[in-house]
Design a protein around this motif. Structure first.
Motif: not given
Length: 197
Positions: A124-128, A130-135
């Motif tokens: 996986q490219p990152c943890d899920a 991390t996507l939440v924090k990015f948004r």
């Protein structure tokens, strides 16, 4: 044993040798203005100083001399911005959850190619989260801007039809802001394409 002439790595084949480069997602990956998109978003990720009044560092014997700043080697490395932007687009395009998009990314060479990877990665490219924090760092306006750029590029290249944008995308978490964002993006994309036709 000889190396594959199309690769720099002895044991792995390049993703562009594994997929059909005529697939709409592969075409979109090669035509997207990635550098412009990354430059437009990069300012949101600059570390900001905390507001407040500066206080001297005091200890029992008076003021402490300032220590020279050093880069910390703690924590994991930052995920490349293009991968994060790609994950956000793929999440919305394929109606995936945060967990689903990072799991599916690990299994799909075409998605990895879209994200700028040269070689297939079986992880996986990152943890899920991390996507939440990015948004959250992007904010609603940043997410709208990114999705609008990718949708407009896809419409200009005729990879998607304006009629496909008329469906309403409902977020599984029931987030009204994202539903409104998707509806506004669809209206904007439809309005731009009608003006071009």
């Amino acid at each position: 044993m000889f190396t594959c002439p199309a690769t720099d790595d002895f044991f792995r084949a390049r993703i562009d040798q594994m997929i059909d480069l005529r697939h709409p997602l592969a075409v979109l990956a090669s035509r997207m203005p990635w550098q412009e998109i990354e430059a437009g978003v990069a300012h949101r990720f600059v570390r900001k100083a905390h507001e407040g009044e500066a206080m001297p560092d005091l200890d029992l014997f008076g003021e402490k001399p300032p220590r020279p700043a050093r880069a910390s080697k703690a924590g994991r490395p930052r995920v490349p911005l293009r991968i994060m932007i790609s994950l956000l687009y793929l999440k919305h395009a394929f109606n995936e959850s945060d967990e689903g998009v990072v799991e599916r990314w690990a299994d799909t060479p075409r998605w990895q190619f879209f994200s700028g990877q040269s070689y297939y990665e079986d992880r996986q490219p990152c943890d899920a989260t991390t996507l939440v924090k990015f948004r959250k760092l992007l904010g609603e306006e940043g997410v709208e801007e990114l999705l609008a750029q990718t949708i407009n590029t896809a419409v200009e290249l005729k990879l998607i039809k304006p009629q496909e944008l008329s469906r309403v995308i409902v977020d599984s978490g029931g987030n009204q802001a994202l539903i409104a964002t998707d509806q506004r993006l669809q209206r904007d994309a439809l309005g731009r394409t009608k003006g071009q036709i």
